[in-house]
Design a protein around this motif. Structure first.
Motif, PDB file in Angstrom:
ATOM      1  N   MET A   1       0.843  -1.203   0.000  1.00 51.19           N
ATOM      2  CA  MET A   1       0.000   0.000   0.000  1.00 51.19           C
ATOM      3  C   MET A   1       0.881   1.257   0.000  1.00 51.19           C
ATOM      4  O   MET A   1       0.633   2.204  -0.756  1.00 51.19           O
ATOM      5  CB  MET A   1      -0.930  -0.004   1.220  1.00 51.19           C
ATOM      6  CG  MET A   1      -2.079  -0.998   1.109  1.00 51.19           C
ATOM      7  SD  MET A   1      -2.971  -1.193   2.684  1.00 51.19           S
ATOM      8  CE  MET A   1      -3.732   0.431   2.848  1.00 51.19           C
TER       9      MET A   1
ATOM     10  N   LYS B   1      -5.611  -7.863  -3.637  1.00 51.65           N
ATOM     11  CA  LYS B   1      -5.852  -8.461  -4.950  1.00 51.65           C
ATOM     12  C   LYS B   1      -4.526  -8.833  -5.632  1.00 51.65           C
ATOM     13  O   LYS B   1      -4.382  -9.921  -6.178  1.00 51.65           O
ATOM     14  CB  LYS B   1      -6.642  -7.478  -5.826  1.00 51.65           C
ATOM     15  CG  LYS B   1      -7.306  -8.127  -7.044  1.00 51.65           C
ATOM     16  CD  LYS B   1      -8.334  -7.188  -7.663  1.00 51.65           C
ATOM     17  CE  LYS B   1      -7.672  -6.352  -8.748  1.00 51.65           C
ATOM     18  NZ  LYS B   1      -8.641  -5.475  -9.435  1.00 51.65           N
ATOM     19  N   ARG B   2      -3.549  -7.922  -5.566  1.00 54.85           N
ATOM     20  CA  ARG B   2      -2.236  -8.175  -6.181  1.00 54.85           C
ATOM     21  C   ARG B   2      -1.522  -9.339  -5.497  1.00 54.85           C
ATOM     22  O   ARG B   2      -0.909 -10.175  -6.152  1.00 54.85           O
ATOM     23  CB  ARG B   2      -1.353  -6.923  -6.108  1.00 54.85           C
ATOM     24  CG  ARG B   2      -1.853  -5.739  -6.918  1.00 54.85           C
ATOM     25  CD  ARG B   2      -1.888  -6.016  -8.418  1.00 54.85           C
ATOM     26  NE  ARG B   2      -2.439  -4.913  -9.153  1.00 54.85           N
ATOM     27  CZ  ARG B   2      -1.722  -4.029  -9.855  1.00 54.85           C
ATOM     28  NH1 ARG B   2      -0.417  -4.142  -9.908  1.00 54.85           N
ATOM     29  NH2 ARG B   2      -2.322  -3.047 -10.500  1.00 54.85           N
TER      30      ARG B   2
ATOM     31  N   ASN C   1       3.155   1.338  -3.556  1.00 50.46           N
ATOM     32  CA  ASN C   1       2.448   1.546  -4.836  1.00 50.46           C
ATOM     33  C   ASN C   1       1.232   2.464  -4.721  1.00 50.46           C
ATOM     34  O   ASN C   1       0.501   2.626  -5.677  1.00 50.46           O
ATOM     35  CB  ASN C   1       2.003   0.193  -5.412  1.00 50.46           C
ATOM     36  CG  ASN C   1       3.160  -0.656  -5.883  1.00 50.46           C
ATOM     37  OD1 ASN C   1       4.194  -0.707  -5.229  1.00 50.46           O
ATOM     38  ND2 ASN C   1       3.005  -1.327  -7.005  1.00 50.46           N
ATOM     39  N   HIS C   2       1.020   3.012  -3.508  1.00 48.27           N
ATOM     40  CA  HIS C   2      -0.138   3.894  -3.261  1.00 48.27           C
ATOM     41  C   HIS C   2      -1.460   3.185  -3.587  1.00 48.27           C
ATOM     42  O   HIS C   2      -2.360   3.771  -4.172  1.00 48.27           O
ATOM     43  CB  HIS C   2      -0.004   5.212  -4.047  1.00 48.27           C
ATOM     44  CG  HIS C   2       1.330   5.868  -3.864  1.00 48.27           C
ATOM     45  ND1 HIS C   2       1.735   6.406  -2.655  1.00 48.27           N
ATOM     46  CD2 HIS C   2       2.371   6.037  -4.721  1.00 48.27           C
ATOM     47  CE1 HIS C   2       2.963   6.886  -2.780  1.00 48.27           C
ATOM     48  NE2 HIS C   2       3.372   6.668  -4.016  1.00 48.27           N
ATOM     49  N   PHE C   3      -1.543   1.892  -3.206  1.00 53.63           N
ATOM     50  CA  PHE C   3      -2.769   1.116  -3.396  1.00 53.63           C
ATOM     51  C   PHE C   3      -3.642   1.264  -2.156  1.00 53.63           C
ATOM     52  O   PHE C   3      -3.131   1.485  -1.049  1.00 53.63           O
ATOM     53  CB  PHE C   3      -2.460  -0.382  -3.553  1.00 53.63           C
ATOM     54  CG  PHE C   3      -1.800  -0.764  -4.844  1.00 53.63           C
ATOM     55  CD1 PHE C   3      -1.969  -0.031  -6.012  1.00 53.63           C
ATOM     56  CD2 PHE C   3      -1.003  -1.901  -4.907  1.00 53.63           C
ATOM     57  CE1 PHE C   3      -1.372  -0.403  -7.199  1.00 53.63           C
ATOM     58  CE2 PHE C   3      -0.393  -2.289  -6.092  1.00 53.63           C
ATOM     59  CZ  PHE C   3      -0.577  -1.537  -7.242  1.00 53.63           C
ATOM     60  N   ASP C   4      -4.964   1.089  -2.347  1.00 57.33           N
ATOM     61  CA  ASP C   4      -5.802   0.909  -1.160  1.00 57.33           C
ATOM     62  C   ASP C   4      -5.667  -0.562  -0.749  1.00 57.33           C
ATOM     63  O   ASP C   4      -5.081  -1.372  -1.474  1.00 57.33           O
ATOM     64  CB  ASP C   4      -7.255   1.323  -1.418  1.00 57.33           C
ATOM     65  CG  ASP C   4      -7.936   0.530  -2.525  1.00 57.33           C
ATOM     66  OD1 ASP C   4      -7.518  -0.615  -2.810  1.00 57.33           O
ATOM     67  OD2 ASP C   4      -8.897   1.042  -3.127  1.00 57.33           O
ATOM     68  N   GLU C   5      -6.226  -0.903   0.413  1.00 56.96           N
ATOM     69  CA  GLU C   5      -6.031  -2.271   0.933  1.00 56.96           C
ATOM     70  C   GLU C   5      -6.602  -3.331  -0.006  1.00 56.96           C
ATOM     71  O   GLU C   5      -5.991  -4.382  -0.218  1.00 56.96           O
ATOM     72  CB  GLU C   5      -6.662  -2.400   2.326  1.00 56.96           C
ATOM     73  CG  GLU C   5      -6.346  -3.734   2.978  1.00 56.96           C
ATOM     74  CD  GLU C   5      -6.768  -3.824   4.437  1.00 56.96           C
ATOM     75  OE1 GLU C   5      -6.715  -4.935   4.982  1.00 56.96           O
ATOM     76  OE2 GLU C   5      -7.151  -2.786   5.014  1.00 56.96           O
TER      77      GLU C   5
ATOM     78  N   GLU D   1      -6.930  -3.278  -3.287  1.00 51.25           N
ATOM     79  CA  GLU D   1      -6.062  -3.470  -4.454  1.00 51.25           C
ATOM     80  C   GLU D   1      -4.796  -4.234  -4.064  1.00 51.25           C
ATOM     81  O   GLU D   1      -4.333  -5.114  -4.791  1.00 51.25           O
ATOM     82  CB  GLU D   1      -5.695  -2.118  -5.080  1.00 51.25           C
ATOM     83  CG  GLU D   1      -4.812  -2.206  -6.314  1.00 51.25           C
ATOM     84  CD  GLU D   1      -5.450  -2.916  -7.504  1.00 51.25           C
ATOM     85  OE1 GLU D   1      -4.686  -3.360  -8.386  1.00 51.25           O
ATOM     86  OE2 GLU D   1      -6.697  -3.026  -7.567  1.00 51.25           O
ATOM     87  N   ALA D   2      -4.236  -3.899  -2.896  1.00 49.79           N
ATOM     88  CA  ALA D   2      -3.026  -4.582  -2.417  1.00 49.79           C
ATOM     89  C   ALA D   2      -3.292  -6.076  -2.218  1.00 49.79           C
ATOM     90  O   ALA D   2      -2.503  -6.925  -2.653  1.00 49.79           O
ATOM     91  CB  ALA D   2      -2.539  -3.951  -1.119  1.00 49.79           C
TER      92      ALA D   2
END
Length: 200
Positions: free
Chosen positions: A144, A156-157, A147-151, A153-154
């Motif tokens: 997070m 999911k990756r 890569n400045h992802f929300d939780e 999205e993180a």
């Protein structure tokens, strides 16, 4: 000569370990770097890719637009298979060339930094495999932040990759990267010492 595979999960710190191994004077062949080299303009894989996918996957300077290509292949399995057909044999061949060049200079240990080592079914190519790991909660936090992802999205990756527990179970050496850098480095030192002992 000993071939060591190095892998991990997204945001577990594999690049940190790879950089430290280089500092120790041990050569590292980076699969991502090699994969970028073989698709540069003028390379056979580049010509095959442009011929198959068309000029719309090129940037203004003639280099591949990796984001555009990624969008195409990750929603079409047959196109991804075609891209792999163009690139995988060339990556393997270039890796063999780099290995031969290093052996010629007297390298007795070579590390291969491969993000998808287990997924690519190549564990048999190495004398031993190192996996860099951290607890899942920390992995989510680091991804997070990086890569400045929300939780969501993180997560999911992370879940798109092979579970870390499975990688750890299949590794010869596990490097726990959830402490300070010196603790991580000490683990690497121990592995390299153990590997070099096997050379004697």
């Amino acid at each position: 000569m000993i071939k060591l595979g190095l892998t991990g999960g997204i945001a577990t710190g594999k690049s940190t370990v790879s950089a430290y191994i280089r500092e120790l004077g041990i050569p590292v062949i980076d699969a991502d770097v090699t994969a970028r080299e073989i698709v540069e303009p003028g390379e056979p894989a580049y010509d095959d890719i442009v011929s198959y996918f068309g000029p719309e996957i090129l940037q203004a300077d003639g280099t591949l637009n990796r984001a555009a290509l990624g969008k195409i292949v990750f929603s079409h399995a047959e196109k991804l298979a075609k891209l792999n057909e163009f690139t995988h044999p060339r990556v393997f061949q270039r890796t063999q060339e780099k290995t031969a060049a290093l052996v010629a200079t007297g390298a007795d240990v070579i590390v291969y930094d491969i993000p998808l080592l287990f997924e690519a079914n190549r564990p048999d190519s190495f004398d031993a495999i190192m996996v860099v790991t951290i607890p899942r909660t920390l992995q989510i936090q680091r991804l997070m932040a990086r890569n400045h992802f929300d939780e969501q999205e993180a997560v999911k990756r992370i879940e798109a990759q092979m579970p870390m527990a499975e990688k750890e179970a299949r590794a010869d050496y596990v490097i726990y990267n959830d402490g300070d850098l010196q603790t991580t480095y000490r683990q690497v030192d121990q592995i390299i010492a153990d590997v070099k002992k096997k050379l004697e």
